[in-house]
Design a protein around this motif. Structure first.
Motif, mmCIF file in Angstrom:
data_model
loop_
_atom_site.group_PDB
_atom_site.id
_atom_site.type_symbol
_atom_site.label_atom_id
_atom_site.label_comp_id
_atom_site.label_asym_id
_atom_site.label_seq_id
_atom_site.Cartn_x
_atom_site.Cartn_y
_atom_site.Cartn_z
ATOM 1 N N HIS A 8 0.825 -1.200 0.000
ATOM 2 C CA HIS A 8 0.000 0.000 0.000
ATOM 3 C C HIS A 8 0.861 1.252 0.000
ATOM 4 O O HIS A 8 2.060 1.196 0.254
ATOM 5 C CB HIS A 8 -0.960 0.022 1.212
ATOM 6 C CG HIS A 8 -0.281 0.113 2.551
ATOM 7 N ND1 HIS A 8 -0.116 -0.968 3.373
ATOM 8 C CD2 HIS A 8 0.269 1.163 3.218
ATOM 9 C CE1 HIS A 8 0.501 -0.585 4.493
ATOM 10 N NE2 HIS A 8 0.755 0.705 4.420
ATOM 11 N N GLU A 55 -3.528 3.647 2.163
ATOM 12 C CA GLU A 55 -3.799 3.627 3.607
ATOM 13 C C GLU A 55 -3.866 5.075 4.090
ATOM 14 O O GLU A 55 -2.880 5.801 3.991
ATOM 15 C CB GLU A 55 -2.648 2.901 4.322
ATOM 16 C CG GLU A 55 -2.693 2.990 5.835
ATOM 17 C CD GLU A 55 -1.384 2.523 6.485
ATOM 18 O OE1 GLU A 55 -0.299 2.947 6.042
ATOM 19 O OE2 GLU A 55 -1.469 1.726 7.432
ATOM 20 N N HIS A 79 4.715 7.131 2.893
ATOM 21 C CA HIS A 79 5.508 5.896 2.849
ATOM 22 C C HIS A 79 4.887 4.918 1.855
ATOM 23 O O HIS A 79 3.699 5.008 1.553
ATOM 24 C CB HIS A 79 5.645 5.229 4.229
ATOM 25 C CG HIS A 79 4.399 4.579 4.763
ATOM 26 N ND1 HIS A 79 3.551 5.195 5.652
ATOM 27 C CD2 HIS A 79 3.851 3.349 4.536
ATOM 28 C CE1 HIS A 79 2.549 4.375 5.953
ATOM 29 N NE2 HIS A 79 2.693 3.253 5.285
ATOM 30 N N CYS A 81 4.540 0.788 1.512
ATOM 31 C CA CYS A 81 4.685 -0.428 2.313
ATOM 32 C C CYS A 81 4.889 -1.622 1.385
ATOM 33 O O CYS A 81 4.235 -1.730 0.351
ATOM 34 C CB CYS A 81 3.438 -0.636 3.160
ATOM 35 S SG CYS A 81 3.472 -2.177 4.094
ATOM 36 N N PHE A 118 9.277 0.062 10.237
ATOM 37 C CA PHE A 118 9.533 1.204 9.352
ATOM 38 C C PHE A 118 11.032 1.413 9.237
ATOM 39 O O PHE A 118 11.759 1.305 10.230
ATOM 40 C CB PHE A 118 8.857 2.469 9.886
ATOM 41 C CG PHE A 118 7.368 2.496 9.639
ATOM 42 C CD1 PHE A 118 6.852 3.124 8.517
ATOM 43 C CD2 PHE A 118 6.497 1.871 10.517
ATOM 44 C CE1 PHE A 118 5.482 3.134 8.268
ATOM 45 C CE2 PHE A 118 5.120 1.878 10.282
ATOM 46 C CZ PHE A 118 4.619 2.516 9.159
ATOM 47 N N GLU A 128 7.824 0.913 4.694
ATOM 48 C CA GLU A 128 7.292 0.011 5.713
ATOM 49 C C GLU A 128 7.445 -1.398 5.165
ATOM 50 O O GLU A 128 7.264 -1.629 3.970
ATOM 51 C CB GLU A 128 5.804 0.346 5.948
ATOM 52 C CG GLU A 128 5.100 -0.551 6.949
ATOM 53 C CD GLU A 128 3.610 -0.159 7.126
ATOM 54 O OE1 GLU A 128 3.073 0.591 6.278
ATOM 55 O OE2 GLU A 128 2.993 -0.608 8.105
HETATM 56 NI NI NI Z 1 1.441 1.734 6.077
#
Ligand code: NI
Length: 131
Positions: A8, A55, A79, A81, A118, A128
Motif C-alpha cells: 500500500h 492507507e 511511505h 509499504c 519502518f 514500511e
Molecule cells: Ni502503512
C-alpha cells in the motif's frame, strides 16, 4: 534482493472522514473501514482503486507517531509499504544497503495484527515492511 511487492501507499491526512469522502469521490472503494491503532495513536482506513491500495493515516492525539510528520507534510503520501515472502532476508538486505530501522517490529491492528517495521533511507525516505 528478496523480492518486495507493494502492499500500500501510506497517506497522511488531517481529517480522515473528509479525506475518505474525497477519495471515494474520485472512485476509490473502502476496503477496510476506519480502525483505531492504539499503539500508534492513529486512525487508519484502507481504500483501493485500479489495483492501488491506499492507507489513510490520521493522528488522534498530540503524541501519535505521525504528529511531527503531519506538521511537516500536511495531507500527503509519506511511505510505501512492501510485503515479502522472506522477511528476514529482506530486512537484512535493506539494512545492509543504507536503510535504517526507525522502530522495531510492532503489530499493526489495521493489518490483522501482522508485525511491521519502518525503515528510512537518505535518498528515498520512509518505507514500511510487513513481516
Ligand atoms: Ni502503512
Amino acid at each position: 534482493m528478496a523480492s518486495l511487492k507493494v502492499h500500500h501507499i501510506g497517506y497522511l491526512v488531517k481529517k480522515i472522514d473528509k479525506a475518505i469522502a474525497s477519495f471515494t469521490g474520485l472512485g476509490y472503494q473502502i476496503t477496510q473501514h476506519t480502525l483505531r491503532d492504539d499503539i500508534r495513536k492513529v486512525d487508519i482506513c484502507f481504500l483501493e482503486k485500479d489495483g492501488y491500495r491506499i492507507e489513510l493515516v490520521s493522528p488522534v492525539s498530540e503524541d501519535s507517531v505521525v504528529t511531527g510528520l503531519m506538521k511537516k507534510y500536511k495531507n500527503s503520501p509519506y511511505h510505501i509499504c512492501y510485503e515479502t515472502e522472506d522477511y528476514e532476508s529482506a530486512y537484512e538486505e535493506l539494512t545492509a544497503n543504507g536503510f535504517i530501522a526507525i522502530d522495531t517490529l510492532t503489530p499493526a491492528p489495521a493489518l490483522q495484527n501482522k508485525e511491521v517495521v519502518f525503515l528510512t533511507n537518505a535518498s528515498m525516505g520512509m518505507i514500511e515492511l510487513i513481516k
